[in-house]
Design an enzyme around this catalytic site. Structure first.
Site, PDB file in Angstrom:
ATOM      1  N   ASP A  58      10.899-119.126 104.695  1.00  0.00           N
ATOM      2  CA  ASP A  58      10.504-119.607 103.374  1.00  0.00           C
ATOM      3  C   ASP A  58      10.125-118.433 102.486  1.00  0.00           C
ATOM      4  O   ASP A  58       9.004-117.931 102.540  1.00  0.00           O
ATOM      5  CB  ASP A  58       9.324-120.585 103.513  1.00  0.00           C
ATOM      6  CG  ASP A  58       8.896-121.162 102.161  1.00  0.00           C
ATOM      7  OD1 ASP A  58       9.642-120.975 101.173  1.00  0.00           O
ATOM      8  OD2 ASP A  58       7.823-121.790 102.114  1.00  0.00           O
ATOM      9  N   ARG A 111       8.653-130.624 101.336  1.00  0.00           N
ATOM     10  CA  ARG A 111       8.628-132.064 101.051  1.00  0.00           C
ATOM     11  C   ARG A 111      10.014-132.568 100.657  1.00  0.00           C
ATOM     12  O   ARG A 111      10.323-133.730 100.861  1.00  0.00           O
ATOM     13  CB  ARG A 111       7.570-132.348  99.982  1.00  0.00           C
ATOM     14  CG  ARG A 111       7.834-131.686  98.664  1.00  0.00           C
ATOM     15  CD  ARG A 111       6.584-131.632  97.780  1.00  0.00           C
ATOM     16  NE  ARG A 111       5.647-130.584  98.208  1.00  0.00           N
ATOM     17  CZ  ARG A 111       4.481-130.369  97.627  1.00  0.00           C
ATOM     18  NH1 ARG A 111       4.082-131.125  96.620  1.00  0.00           N
ATOM     19  NH2 ARG A 111       3.695-129.399  98.064  1.00  0.00           N
ATOM     20  N   LYS A 121       7.682-116.055  96.753  1.00  0.00           N
ATOM     21  CA  LYS A 121       6.330-115.807  97.262  1.00  0.00           C
ATOM     22  C   LYS A 121       5.959-114.346  97.064  1.00  0.00           C
ATOM     23  O   LYS A 121       6.832-113.479  97.070  1.00  0.00           O
ATOM     24  CB  LYS A 121       6.286-116.096  98.777  1.00  0.00           C
ATOM     25  CG  LYS A 121       6.221-117.559  99.133  1.00  0.00           C
ATOM     26  CD  LYS A 121       5.973-117.727 100.629  1.00  0.00           C
ATOM     27  CE  LYS A 121       6.011-119.183 101.023  1.00  0.00           C
ATOM     28  NZ  LYS A 121       4.925-119.982 100.409  1.00  0.00           N
TER      29      LYS A 121
HETATM   30  N1  BES Z   1       5.430-123.127 103.822  1.00  0.00           N
HETATM   31  C1  BES Z   1       4.550-123.221 102.715  1.00  0.00           C
HETATM   32  C2  BES Z   1       3.132-123.642 103.126  1.00  0.00           C
HETATM   33  C3  BES Z   1       2.376-122.625 103.920  1.00  0.00           C
HETATM   34  C4  BES Z   1       1.633-121.658 103.267  1.00  0.00           C
HETATM   35  C5  BES Z   1       2.363-122.675 105.281  1.00  0.00           C
HETATM   36  C6  BES Z   1       0.911-120.741 103.990  1.00  0.00           C
HETATM   37  C7  BES Z   1       1.641-121.756 106.017  1.00  0.00           C
HETATM   38  C8  BES Z   1       0.907-120.795 105.370  1.00  0.00           C
HETATM   39  C9  BES Z   1       5.066-124.247 101.724  1.00  0.00           C
HETATM   40  O1  BES Z   1       6.444-124.352 101.653  1.00  0.00           O
HETATM   41  C10 BES Z   1       4.595-123.823 100.381  1.00  0.00           C
HETATM   42  O2  BES Z   1       4.984-122.782  99.950  1.00  0.00           O
HETATM   43  N2  BES Z   1       3.735-124.637  99.757  1.00  0.00           N
HETATM   44  C11 BES Z   1       3.207-124.342  98.497  1.00  0.00           C
HETATM   45  C12 BES Z   1       3.228-125.602  97.670  1.00  0.00           C
HETATM   46  C13 BES Z   1       2.949-125.394  96.209  1.00  0.00           C
HETATM   47  C14 BES Z   1       4.071-124.568  95.592  1.00  0.00           C
HETATM   48  C15 BES Z   1       2.823-126.721  95.534  1.00  0.00           C
HETATM   49  C16 BES Z   1       1.776-123.847  98.679  1.00  0.00           C
HETATM   50  O3  BES Z   1       1.072-124.342  99.571  1.00  0.00           O
HETATM   51  O4  BES Z   1       1.388-122.948  97.962  1.00  0.00           O
HETATM   52 ZN    ZN Z   2       7.484-123.861 103.349  1.00  0.00          ZN
HETATM   53 MN    MN Z   3       7.337-122.943 100.357  1.00  0.00          MN
END
Ligand code: BES
Ligand code: ZN
Ligand code: MN
Length: 475
Positions: free
Chosen positions: A243, A324, A250
């Site tokens: 990801d 999601r 990120k």
């Molecule tokens: N895979 C991440 C969530 C995650 C973050 C898992 C840190 C483990 C450690 C997920 O896909 C993500 O990036 N979520 C975002 C959602 C937001 C953009 C609404 C998040 O949590 O920042």
């Molecule tokens: Zn993710």
């Molecule tokens: Mn993500």
């Protein structure tokens, strides 16, 4: 001192009480006092003249609870690194649940990822080779169950730890086929063409930024004695093999752990690999929605509108909220095509879940009280704590979109990012009993601790298997 203490004291001529005193031992769970046996190896220190004993380990059992046994098993296995054979008498005083936890703790803590080093590191003492348990064999099945469950967690950890230059959606599918062959599961993999033909718009949208195309993996277990009324559990795992965030990229440090963003999928695969050995009596289908979230030239753009499997249109506002989107397709597919009794999804879904509950506890969502209770209890018994979170009606409006049926992230600030993610998923379950495990926190361990080993934990495997063993109770 537990059973065997007196015999060891006598036959080896050791003063174990003096050793405990010297170390100021308190007996708390997982405390280990090592007592080396001098003269070992020359027949001087043998029990019944048969085995050379080089070391005696005294392990604390604390309050004697199941959790204390898990801790003790883990601590013992760690203290026994570099040792070939260890015999334990702990099992003589533990009931079945405690025996299971002790063995699970020991096997889980013995986990070591291999295969990516060309030379062993200096201090990498080999994991304990054999653990012999005192007893008459009447409880072999309890031990076998514990080993199966711990090894299912190993499977999930292996998958999660594999670097993403090796691990792409097709690689994950290959591992599923392999597990299917080993454990007699029916495995079917949809490639990007099949996904397009059948309308898996979420999985495709997330996968199209990568040159390594997405997959939907389905693994099916049918119990030996199934009939029409046999319940059907569908487990759905987030299988993002890496990801980056996509175009909503990120930041540097935040990206590094994202090879483990398929832990939900790995958990589902680990569970499916174990259900036959455990004699689970319900049907289980595992779905892994696998994609690599990359910012390639064909990547989806923040503001795109996509169509999920069930026809719902979704405004994608942040390509980093990709989990999601792939889950929604898989859940909608399960609901429409698989006649599930219950759907449980597992996902490293939101950083917000970690903010809320930290690294030690998984977030549990369900509108079904009995299901939520059963999963929480299974997690408690298995040493994977789950905390029930609210599916707050008042927050639903935050997902309103100006252009599509729904937005996939909040368009109005309400906060509670783990909750809004769960509310998004809930739209796709219709009236099927459903639970959602957001394991973003506990999917990884920052250091070796109790039964966990630094890196991927496989969190969820144990809770789900305990729950399935109990017949997967729902309302
Ligand atoms: N895979 C991440 C969530 C995650 C973050 C898992 C840190 C483990 C450690 C997920 O896909 C993500 O990036 N979520 C975002 C959602 C937001 C953009 C609404 C998040 O949590 O920042
Ligand atoms: Zn993710
Ligand atoms: Mn993500």
């Amino acid at each position: 001192m537990g059973p065997g203490g007196a015999e060891v004291t006598e036959s080896l001529g050791l003063d174990l009480f003096a050793a405990l005193e010297r170390e100021r031992a308190t007996g708390k769970a997982g405390e280990v006092v090592s007592v080396p046996v001098f003269g070992a190896g020359r027949g001087a220190a043998s029990v019944d003249g048969e085995v050379d004993v080089t070391l005696v380990l005294l392990v604390g059992l604390g309050d004697g609870s199941v959790a204390a046994h898990r801790r003790a098993g883990a601590a013992l296995a760690r203290a026994a690194r570099g040792i070939d054979r260890l015999a334990s008498t702990v099992t003589l005083t533990s009931d079945d649940a405690a025996l299971r936890a002790f063995v699970e703790g020991a096997v889980l803590a013995t986990y070591a990822l291999g295969g990516f080093r060309t030379k062993p590191v200096d201090d990498a003492r080999a994991p304990l080779g054999t653990l012999a348990l005192a007893g008459d064999g009447a409880r072999d099945e309890v031990v076998a169950t514990a080993v199966t469950i711990a090894l299912a967690s190993w499977t999930a950890r292996d998958l999660a730890q594999t670097p993403s230059n090796v691990k792409d959606p097709e690689w994950l599918a290959g591992r599923a086929r392999q597990l299917g062959a080993e454990h007699r599961l029916d495995v079917r993999v949809r490639d990007e063409k099949a996904l397009a033909d059948e309308g898996f718009g979420g999985i495709l949208a997330v996968g199209m930024g990568s040159v390594r195309p997405p997959r939907l993996i389905a693994m099916r277990y049918e119990p030996p004695k199934a009939d029409r009324r046999t319940p059907h559990v569908v487990l759905v795992g987030k299988g993002i093999t890496y990801d980056t965030g996509g175009l909503s990229l990120k930041p540097r440090e935040g990206m590094v752990p994202m090879k483990t963003d398929m832990t939900g999928g790995a958990v589902v695969m680990g569970v499916l690999a174990a259900v036959r050995e455990l004699g689970v009596e319900v049907r289980v289908t595992g779905l892994v929605a696998a994609a690599e979230n990359m910012p390639g030239a064909a990547a989806q753009r923040p503001s795109d509108v996509i169509t999920q499997y069930d026809g719902t249109t979704v405004e994608v506002l942040n390509t980093d909220a990709e989990g999601r989107l792939v889950l929604a397709d898989a859940i909608a597919y399960a609901v429409a095509e698989l006649e599930p009794t219950v759907v449980v999804d597992v996902a490293t879904l939101t950083g917000a879940a970690t903010t809320a509950l930290g690294r030690g506890i998984g977030a549990l969502y369900s509108a079904d009280d009995a299901l939520a209770g059963a999963l929480r209890d299974a997690g408690e018994a298995a040493g994977e704590r789950l905390w029930r979170m609210p599916l707050v009606d008042d927050y639903r409006y935050a997902l309103d979109s100006a252009i599509a049926d729904i937005a996939h992230i909040e368009t109005t600030k309400v906060g509670g990012g783990s909750i809004t993610a769960a509310l998004f998923l809930q739209r796709f379950v219709r009236d099927v009993p459903w639970a959602h495990l957001d394991i973003a926190g506990p999917a990884r361990a920052e250091s070796d601790k109790n039964e966990l080993v630094k890196g991927g934990t496989g969190f969820g495997v144990r809770a789900l298997l305990y729950w399935l063993e109990a017949g997967a109770p729902v309302t």
